[in-house]
Design an enzyme around this catalytic site. Structure first.
Site, PDB file in Angstrom:
ATOM      1  N   ASP A  98     -17.520  46.347 -37.594  1.00 15.04           N
ATOM      2  CA  ASP A  98     -18.832  46.250 -36.954  1.00 15.04           C
ATOM      3  C   ASP A  98     -18.726  45.591 -35.580  1.00 15.04           C
ATOM      4  O   ASP A  98     -19.559  44.767 -35.210  1.00 15.04           O
ATOM      5  CB  ASP A  98     -19.780  45.466 -37.874  1.00 15.04           C
ATOM      6  CG  ASP A  98     -21.255  45.725 -37.580  1.00 15.04           C
ATOM      7  OD1 ASP A  98     -21.561  46.685 -36.837  1.00 15.04           O
ATOM      8  OD2 ASP A  98     -22.107  44.958 -38.066  1.00 15.04           O
ATOM      9  N   LYS A 148     -25.667  30.791 -41.423  1.00 14.77           N
ATOM     10  CA  LYS A 148     -26.126  32.150 -41.724  1.00 14.77           C
ATOM     11  C   LYS A 148     -26.512  32.216 -43.196  1.00 14.77           C
ATOM     12  O   LYS A 148     -25.763  31.780 -44.066  1.00 14.77           O
ATOM     13  CB  LYS A 148     -24.999  33.145 -41.430  1.00 14.77           C
ATOM     14  CG  LYS A 148     -25.377  34.602 -41.619  1.00 14.77           C
ATOM     15  CD  LYS A 148     -24.249  35.516 -41.142  1.00 14.77           C
ATOM     16  CE  LYS A 148     -24.609  36.983 -41.287  1.00 14.77           C
ATOM     17  NZ  LYS A 148     -23.563  37.873 -40.753  1.00 14.77           N
ATOM     18  N   VAL A 161     -29.726  33.942 -39.158  1.00 12.48           N
ATOM     19  CA  VAL A 161     -28.860  32.878 -38.659  1.00 12.48           C
ATOM     20  C   VAL A 161     -29.705  31.787 -38.006  1.00 12.48           C
ATOM     21  O   VAL A 161     -30.555  32.075 -37.159  1.00 12.48           O
ATOM     22  CB  VAL A 161     -27.825  33.430 -37.649  1.00 12.48           C
ATOM     23  CG1 VAL A 161     -26.887  32.314 -37.192  1.00 12.48           C
ATOM     24  CG2 VAL A 161     -27.022  34.573 -38.257  1.00 12.48           C
ATOM     25  N   ASP A 164     -19.787  37.791 -37.180  1.00 14.53           N
ATOM     26  CA  ASP A 164     -20.365  38.773 -38.104  1.00 14.53           C
ATOM     27  C   ASP A 164     -19.328  39.578 -38.881  1.00 14.53           C
ATOM     28  O   ASP A 164     -19.090  40.754 -38.601  1.00 14.53           O
ATOM     29  CB  ASP A 164     -21.322  39.715 -37.368  1.00 14.53           C
ATOM     30  CG  ASP A 164     -22.195  40.493 -38.352  1.00 14.53           C
ATOM     31  OD1 ASP A 164     -22.001  40.335 -39.580  1.00 14.53           O
ATOM     32  OD2 ASP A 164     -23.063  41.249 -37.892  1.00 14.53           O
ATOM     33  N   GLY A 204     -29.004  39.459 -42.966  1.00 14.07           N
ATOM     34  CA  GLY A 204     -29.109  38.009 -43.053  1.00 14.07           C
ATOM     35  C   GLY A 204     -29.934  37.409 -41.938  1.00 14.07           C
ATOM     36  O   GLY A 204     -30.594  38.108 -41.186  1.00 14.07           O
ATOM     37  N   GLY A 207     -30.876  34.592 -34.946  1.00 15.74           N
ATOM     38  CA  GLY A 207     -30.830  36.041 -35.104  1.00 15.74           C
ATOM     39  C   GLY A 207     -31.260  36.458 -36.489  1.00 15.74           C
ATOM     40  O   GLY A 207     -31.027  35.745 -37.466  1.00 15.74           O
ATOM     41  N   GLY A 226     -30.890  39.858 -38.798  1.00 12.81           N
ATOM     42  CA  GLY A 226     -30.344  41.207 -38.890  1.00 12.81           C
ATOM     43  C   GLY A 226     -30.730  41.846 -40.200  1.00 12.81           C
ATOM     44  O   GLY A 226     -31.528  41.298 -40.966  1.00 12.81           O
TER      45      GLY A 226
HETATM   46  P1  ATP Z   1     -26.418  42.532 -38.076  1.00  4.52           P
HETATM   47  O1  ATP Z   1     -27.716  42.952 -38.644  1.00  4.52           O
HETATM   48  O2  ATP Z   1     -26.230  42.888 -36.647  1.00  4.52           O
HETATM   49  O3  ATP Z   1     -25.257  42.919 -38.925  1.00  4.52           O
HETATM   50  P2  ATP Z   1     -26.268  39.966 -39.187  1.00  4.52           P
HETATM   51  O4  ATP Z   1     -27.574  39.755 -39.839  1.00  4.52           O
HETATM   52  O5  ATP Z   1     -25.164  40.410 -40.017  1.00  4.52           O
HETATM   53  O6  ATP Z   1     -26.446  40.935 -37.996  1.00  4.52           O
HETATM   54  P3  ATP Z   1     -24.847  38.135 -37.435  1.00  4.52           P
HETATM   55  O7  ATP Z   1     -24.477  39.244 -36.554  1.00  4.52           O
HETATM   56  O8  ATP Z   1     -23.755  37.339 -38.042  1.00  4.52           O
HETATM   57  O9  ATP Z   1     -25.884  38.559 -38.566  1.00  4.52           O
HETATM   58  O10 ATP Z   1     -25.779  37.151 -36.613  1.00  4.52           O
HETATM   59  C1  ATP Z   1     -26.980  37.646 -36.036  1.00  4.52           C
HETATM   60  C2  ATP Z   1     -27.142  37.063 -34.651  1.00  4.52           C
HETATM   61  O11 ATP Z   1     -27.225  35.625 -34.721  1.00  4.52           O
HETATM   62  C3  ATP Z   1     -25.962  37.330 -33.724  1.00  4.52           C
HETATM   63  O12 ATP Z   1     -26.065  38.588 -33.115  1.00  4.52           O
HETATM   64  C4  ATP Z   1     -26.089  36.177 -32.756  1.00  4.52           C
HETATM   65  O13 ATP Z   1     -27.097  36.450 -31.813  1.00  4.52           O
HETATM   66  C5  ATP Z   1     -26.545  35.037 -33.641  1.00  4.52           C
HETATM   67  N1  ATP Z   1     -25.406  34.258 -34.149  1.00  4.52           N
HETATM   68  C6  ATP Z   1     -24.647  34.542 -35.238  1.00  4.52           C
HETATM   69  N2  ATP Z   1     -23.687  33.632 -35.440  1.00  4.52           N
HETATM   70  C7  ATP Z   1     -23.809  32.721 -34.445  1.00  4.52           C
HETATM   71  C8  ATP Z   1     -23.088  31.516 -34.078  1.00  4.52           C
HETATM   72  N3  ATP Z   1     -22.052  31.088 -34.793  1.00  4.52           N
HETATM   73  N4  ATP Z   1     -23.502  30.845 -32.986  1.00  4.52           N
HETATM   74  C9  ATP Z   1     -24.551  31.290 -32.259  1.00  4.52           C
HETATM   75  N5  ATP Z   1     -25.254  32.403 -32.534  1.00  4.52           N
HETATM   76  C10 ATP Z   1     -24.911  33.123 -33.619  1.00  4.52           C
HETATM   77 MG    MG Z   2     -24.497  41.197 -36.424  1.00  2.00          MG
HETATM   78 MG    MG Z   3     -23.770  42.025 -39.930  1.00  2.00          MG
END
Ligand code: ATP
Ligand code: MG
Ligand code: MG
Length: 338
Positions: free
Chosen positions: A193, A37, A22, A211, A20, A15, A17
């Site tokens: 969130d 992440k 992941v 997250d 960050g 992912g 976002g």
């Molecule tokens: P956002 O922009 O939504 O705030 P983010 O960049 O903060 O996202 P996360 O939401 O922590 O990051 O992770 C992004 C995506 O990665 C998640 O929506 C999920 O699809 C995947 N992901 C995150 N952590 C895991 C995990 N532990 N195992 C599997 N997939 C994960």
């Molecule tokens: Mg997220």
């Molecule tokens: Mg986030």
């Protein structure tokens, strides 16, 4: 030697976002799959990792360890503690190197200078992860890999196939979500969130809330209300007060729970129709047929979507209601979700 590539083989990007990225990785030495992440080393990252490290619950993503991008956990030169001052606004952030095997206990602050200057120590291994030799400092957060995907995917799959999931399955999943939220709140934190993208399923099919990028304390050190900085989170699921006020408490997490429960029960189409339905829903108005189909649920959801936070139930109350009205208990929860 820096970052991820020394100990991990990157399998895929899970992912990306706003805050960050992941990665799904395989540990070269223990052979297991993890999620790592990568986030900007800011105050948010500091809160995220501290919350994750503190929380230990079957419905919260399990944290393993973390490290800044220029340091390697397997290095013999590892220190117990690494003090970092990132080039940007965040100031000094200190991270405990929990989980590192080969720590050197002889910590010496004066000795830290050169090795901590991460911008000088970025290798080609990091470049494959998109980390270039600029002044940005990242934090890697290693956690359990949730192989069951996100609740977004679960909802999409259900909507696509038109397959009717039993309400027992839905209530079981929702119960686990609420259990995780209750635990977060009992630790005096607010997630801020909650949305289907941030709710994952683990290997055993159990819900894992993830997250913690927007996690915040419920009160200040003297137990008083906190003046929140700016509007945060995803508007679609955000409570009205989180959108508009600088002052709110953990009840802000209950509002998205109401929306999530609805979305699990009811097929919401995309596009204009969704926008309209969603606006109605946020004003406690359900589509035709919903209340007849879900006579008990609609009343709970309505309360959770109360405009006034005080009128919303606590996570603990929702759990108790689910137990009482849907006979959900620990026996049911130990069964595997398919
Ligand atoms: P956002 O922009 O939504 O705030 P983010 O960049 O903060 O996202 P996360 O939401 O922590 O990051 O992770 C992004 C995506 O990665 C998640 O929506 C999920 O699809 C995947 N992901 C995150 N952590 C895991 C995990 N532990 N195992 C599997 N997939 C994960
Ligand atoms: Mg997220
Ligand atoms: Mg986030």
């Amino acid at each position: 030697v820096a970052g991820l590539s020394q100990s991990f083989q990157v399998i895929t990007v899970l992912g990306e976002g706003g805050y960050g990225c992941v990665y799904k990785v395989k540990h070269k030495y223990d052979g297991r799959i993890y999620a790592v992440k990568k986030v900007d080393l800011t105050e948010e990252a500091d809160s995220e990792v501290k919350a994750l490290a503190r929380l230990d619950h079957q419905n919260i993503v399990r944290y393993i360890t973390c490290w800044p991008d220029s340091e390697s956990c397997t290095s013999n030169q590892d220190r117990n503690q690494v003090s970092k001052t990132s080039g940007s606004s965040s100031g000094g952030v200190t991270f405990d190197r929990a989980g590192c095997e080969e720590n050197n206990d002889d910590d010496d602050e004066e000795d830290d200078d050169d090795d901590d200057d991460v911008s000088d120590d970025v290798t080609s291994g990091m470049e494959s992860l998109g980390v270039t030799a600029d002044s940005r400092t990242y934090l890697f957060i290693q956690m359990e890999f949730c192989e069951g995907g996100t609740l977004t995917e679960w909802i999409r799959a259900r909507n696509r196939t038109n397959k009717q999931r039993t309400t027992v399955e839905i209530h079981k999943i929702f119960y686990e979500i609420v259990s995780g939220v209750e635990y977060i709140h009992s630790n005096k934190l607010i997630h801020r969130d909650l949305k289907p993208d941030n709710i994952l399923f683990g290997t055993d099919g159990k819900v894992k809330i993830g997250d913690f990028g927007l996690v915040a304390a419920q009160t200040n050190h003297s137990g008083g209300p906190i003046e929140r900085s700016k509007r945060r989170g995803t508007l679609q699921y955000m409570s009205p007060e989180q959108e508009n006020k600088r002052n709110y408490d953990e009840k802000t997490d209950i509002f998205p729970l109401g929306l999530i429960w609805f979305e699990m029960l009811w097929k919401v189409s995309t596009g204009m129709e969704r926008a309209e339905l969603w606006q109605d829903l946020r004003n406690q108005m359900f589509p035709e047929g919903f209340c007849d189909s879900y006579p008990t649920e609609n009343k709970f959801i309505k309360k959770m979507l109360s405009f006034t936070p005080e009128d919303r139930p606590h996570a603990k109350d929702i759990k108790e209601k689910l137990e009482k009205f849907f006979s959900l208990d620990q026996n049911l929860l130990s069964q595997k979700t398919v």
